[in-house]
Each structure stands twice: as C-alpha cells, then as structure tokens.
Enzyme design. Sequence first.
Site, short mmCIF file in Angstrom:
data_model
loop_
_atom_site.label_atom_id
_atom_site.label_comp_id
_atom_site.label_asym_id
_atom_site.label_seq_id
_atom_site.Cartn_x
_atom_site.Cartn_y
_atom_site.Cartn_z
N HIS A 187 0.83 -1.20 0.00
CA HIS A 187 0.00 0.00 0.00
C HIS A 187 0.87 1.26 0.00
O HIS A 187 0.44 2.32 -0.45
CB HIS A 187 -0.92 0.02 1.23
CG HIS A 187 -2.01 -1.00 1.17
ND1 HIS A 187 -1.81 -2.30 1.61
CD2 HIS A 187 -3.29 -0.94 0.72
CE1 HIS A 187 -2.94 -2.98 1.43
NE2 HIS A 187 -3.84 -2.18 0.90
N ASP A 259 -4.45 -5.89 -8.06
CA ASP A 259 -4.67 -5.18 -6.81
C ASP A 259 -4.84 -3.71 -7.18
O ASP A 259 -4.65 -3.30 -8.33
CB ASP A 259 -3.48 -5.40 -5.86
CG ASP A 259 -3.88 -5.32 -4.40
OD1 ASP A 259 -4.95 -4.75 -4.10
OD2 ASP A 259 -3.12 -5.82 -3.55
#
Length: 335
Positions: A187, A259
Amino acid sequence: MKSRPMELGRFFMAGLPGITVDDSTRRLIREYRVNNFILFRRNVHDQGQLAALTAELRRICLDQGLAPPLIAIDQEGGSVTRLPPPFTQFADARELAESAYPEDCLAQYARTCARELLGVGINMNLAPVLDVSPAGQGLFMEHRSLGGDPEKVARLGALVIAGLQKEGVAACAKHFPGLGAAVLDPHRHLPVVDRSLARILTEDLIPFKGAIKAGVAAIMTSHTIYPRLDPETPATLSAKVLTELLRKVLGYQGVIVTDDLEMGAIEKHGLVEEAAGSAFAAGADLLLICHDHDKVVRSLTALAAAGAAGTVSQKRLAAGARRLRSVQERFAIRR
C-alpha cells in the site's frame, strides 16, 4: 478496428466515494460503460442502505444494456473487514486456520460470509488470501495468511473458495504469485521478494494451483517484484508472471484482477493510467482503481490508445471480455 474508451469500461473495477450512487459513478456507467465496483467501509451506513446502493448499481448497469455487475468487497475477516456489526465479525484467517477445528471454522466463515454478502447484493469477495507466510518473522501478511505450510494453505484456501462459490459469491485468490515473504506493505512501498525459483515453485505457487483446481473465479495480482521471475517489473505489470506463468504454465483460464493500481507500490513509480495499460498488456482482465474516477477515465483513454496502436490486440480484448462476462453471468444477482 479502433477501441473507443466507452467500449473498454468492462475491464475496470471502480470504487465509489460515498453511501449513494453519485453523479460521477453514474457517468462512469453511462458514458464509459464501467460495470464492476468495489465497496469499502466508506460506502456502508447500514444493511438497508447498502442493499439499496448495490440494487441501484445493478439497475443502472442493466438499464444501460451492460452485463450484470460484479460488486466486490474485501471481507477477509480480522484486520481486513469492511462490514461493521451486525454483520458477523470474523477473526483473522491465521487465527481460524490455527484453531482446533480449522476446516469447520473456515467452512462456517465461507458460508456465513457469502450469505451475508448476497443479502446486501454483493457477489464477489476478494478472498481468500493464499500467501504462504511463516509466523514470527515480521512478515507483512502473517495475520492475513492461512499459515506457513503451503499444503495446508492450499487445502484451507480451496475449502473457502468452494464454500463461497457454492453459495453464489465469486471468490478471488490473492496475491499471485505469493506475497507471503514480503516485509514491506505494498500500500505504501514496492516490495521485493527475492526467493529462489525453486521455493516459488514448491511453496508460493502450491495454494494457487489448488485454487485453480477448485475453480476459483478470479486471481488477484501482487504489486511486488520477484527477481527470479522478472527482475525489473512488479508481478501486476509483468507478462512473464501473468501470461507466461499463470496462464501458460499453470493453465489458469479465469479472470485476473489487479490489486488497487493507486497503491504506493505502483503509483509512486508512475502514472496509474500507464500502469493500467501495462497490466492489461501483461495479462490482467480487470483493472482495479479504488478511489479517483478521473484516473479511471484517463486509464480507459490510455487503454483505447493502446488498442488503436495495436499494442493491445482485438483478440486479447475479446478474450478478456469473454472471461469477465462468464464470471458476471455465473454470479449475477438479478433481483
């Protein structure tokens, strides 16, 4: 034949800003033909509101002549739980997998989770995590993983996949080819998993082979560099990983979903629209952009340009569209 942006919305999954279908989301559907969505905690007030939100998304898509939408969520349990009480609050996958009766616990998780998701109009769970992650080594995925034993992760992962899909919810195995050895959080940063090819083949890939055998609807990519597979390119953007390894070697015929392309591992190193084009060219069918609708539109435009230039072939576009339509139809909610 040129591909216009409006023809390519089917290859995107977009987030919504709030608890209703806003004008920007309506525009994505009506002008750009986007018909796949991901929900987060920001989209949830209560069960009635959530059911109304998903019903409105389906209604608009079907009114526009689009395929029934995939409406997805990350409802893994534990630290990755998007739905608050009164939805069932499950423990981390690791805790369930290490319980006295892991098969029973995970079967109950899959059954209960699927029924609760369908009850509010959600037909895809971005789970299970199939990353093989040993305990006590400071690894990022430790608590979200089903364990450090590849065969056990494979067995329990296949059980979750079968349980979700038997109830009518598409499962998504993640994060291919395996994020279990990563220390950094994608992230925020771009991890490097410098494992030998032998360990990747005999450990990390085992659960994904099991998922493919179990008929998993989708597999999500990892924003991670694996030097023994592709020394320069994250798996999400690598044809060596997605096409050569996942499609050709492992024989996977289902949907490949990235993702979130807005994660730091990708966006810190280039534009989202460039990453979207690279991911699709590498073999991804569904490009996940969770926040900014302008980035969805720019990515659509970039993908159309790639199609017009011949960088992405019409054969490739048609194959991706067939895979997506198959999953959309199989898990359609039509009420």
